[in-house]
Enzyme design. Structure first.
Site, PDB file in Angstrom:
ATOM      1  N   LYS A  80       7.462  12.455 -20.351  1.00  0.00           N
ATOM      2  CA  LYS A  80       8.428  13.343 -20.687  1.00  0.00           C
ATOM      3  C   LYS A  80       9.997  13.498 -21.407  1.00  0.00           C
ATOM      4  O   LYS A  80      10.723  12.929 -20.680  1.00  0.00           O
ATOM      5  CB  LYS A  80       8.812  15.206 -19.155  1.00  0.00           C
ATOM      6  CG  LYS A  80       9.100  15.836 -19.561  1.00  0.00           C
ATOM      7  CD  LYS A  80       8.579  16.860 -18.496  1.00  0.00           C
ATOM      8  CE  LYS A  80       9.637  17.824 -19.149  1.00  0.00           C
ATOM      9  NZ  LYS A  80       9.376  19.723 -17.774  1.00  0.00           N
ATOM     10  N   SER A 155       8.087  23.409 -18.884  1.00  0.00           N
ATOM     11  CA  SER A 155       7.926  22.410 -19.803  1.00  0.00           C
ATOM     12  C   SER A 155       7.171  21.328 -20.083  1.00  0.00           C
ATOM     13  O   SER A 155       7.953  21.249 -21.186  1.00  0.00           O
ATOM     14  CB  SER A 155       9.741  22.404 -19.614  1.00  0.00           C
ATOM     15  OG  SER A 155       9.886  22.292 -18.456  1.00  0.00           O
ATOM     16  N   SER A 179       6.644  23.746 -14.245  1.00  0.00           N
ATOM     17  CA  SER A 179       7.383  23.207 -15.012  1.00  0.00           C
ATOM     18  C   SER A 179       5.763  21.730 -15.002  1.00  0.00           C
ATOM     19  O   SER A 179       5.222  21.769 -16.318  1.00  0.00           O
ATOM     20  CB  SER A 179       8.620  22.623 -15.940  1.00  0.00           C
ATOM     21  OG  SER A 179       9.691  23.625 -16.286  1.00  0.00           O
TER      22      SER A 179
END
Length: 315
Positions: A80, A155, A179
């Site tokens: 990420k 996210s 997330s």
């Protein structure tokens, strides 16, 4: 057998250890998969092909010479775009960080490299990882790999989409209010938000670059396509920050649950403040029935605090 890009990480590692698969072959296959599918999905936003192939060849050479190898030796993966990787852009989806290149690995990244993993690149996030979808002005929108009209969530949306599309076997995301869990659900993969500080957050954005403290409720955690790979990755990334290494160590006892008959499952599927599609609640109830048929104790969860109105007013 599945194509390389959809094989579990633990199966790929078994082949790498046996010498029936080389790291260079695996990296090459994943890069080809990324070139084929990423334009439509837009999950991976930063890629260092030359370095990944160089590190793959080095990993293969070390294995042939009998050099010590780690738990993820020669396995490529993505991260990420909130984790700092030395020499690789880390934007957290923010235009203010478009040119930010960390000089030091995040603790999580250092653990991965110490275990022999190869960082292929970074996956997309909303601005500063603060939304339930994955769009920013730097890289655009990430699409759900199953349906481009749908979001992969956020996210860690790029992370979950990359896993679901077979572009990486493992991912490390982060989660404050869903997330990791929301993208895992939207993309049909596995995600885990661990207990507080089990995974070091040093080197994660947000907070700002260089932050040593950890935001409340935010945790780093593993994403994978199966539960066994989640455990594999968690064992690598979990543990104290180097500065805390003299204060505590991780010694987690294995689970004492061996059968579904030992488990209790509570269903909390409806709340006026957060309506859920009937299609989903029907599916969860069917899952509950299946678990009960196999011996689990399944019941409707009933507690005063299992009420979003009560949660919202708690002080």
């Amino acid at each position: 057998m599945d194509e390389l890009h959809y094989q579990p990480a633990h199966a790929l590692l078994t082949q790498l250890e046996a010498g029936t698969l080389s790291s260079e072959t695996l990296v090459t296959a994943l890069l080809a998969r990324i070139h084929e599918h990423n334009p439509a999905v837009n999950a991976i936003v930063t890629l260092d092909e030359a370095l990944a192939l160089e590190q793959a060849r080095e990993a293969d050479q070390k294995r042939t010479t009998g050099a010590a190898t780690g738990a993820l030796h020669g396995l490529p993966l993505t991260l990420k775009d909130t984790w700092e990787v030395s020499g690789m852009a880390c934007t957290a989806g923010a235009t203010a960080l478009r040119n930010y290149s960390p000089e030091r690995h995040a603790d999580v990244v250092q653990r991965l490299e110490d275990a022999g993993a190869i960082i292929l690149g970074k996956t997309n996030v909303p601005v500063y990882a603060t939304d339930l979808q994955s769009y920013n002005k730097l890289f655009g929108v990430t699409n759900n790999p199953y349906n481009a009209n749908h979001t992969p969530g956020g996210s860690s949306g790029g992370a979950a989409a990359a896993l679901a599309a077979g572009m990486t076997p493992l991912e490390v995301g982060s989660d404050l209010a869903g997330s990791i869990r929301i993208p895992a659900h939207f993309c049909g993969v596995f995600g885990h938000k661990p207990s507080r500080s089990l995974v070091s957050f040093r080197g994660h954005i947000p907070g700002p670059p260089g932050t040593q403290s950890q935001p409340d409720l935010a945790e780093g955690g593993a994403l994978a396509r199966n539960a066994k790979d989640l455990e594999l990755l968690l064992k690598v990334i979990a543990g104290p920050k180097p500065v805390d290494g003299r204060c505590w160590q991780l010694e987690m006892a294995p689970s004492r649950l061996n059968t579904l008959k030992q488990t209790r499952v509570g269903l909390w599927l409806e709340d006026p403040l957060c309506p859920v599609e009937k299609e989903l609640t029907d599916g969860y109830r069917a899952l509950g029935t299946t678990l009960a048929d196999q011996g689990a104790l399944v019941s409707e969860a009933n507690h005063p605090l299992l009420n979003l109105a009560a949660c919202r007013t708690c002080t």
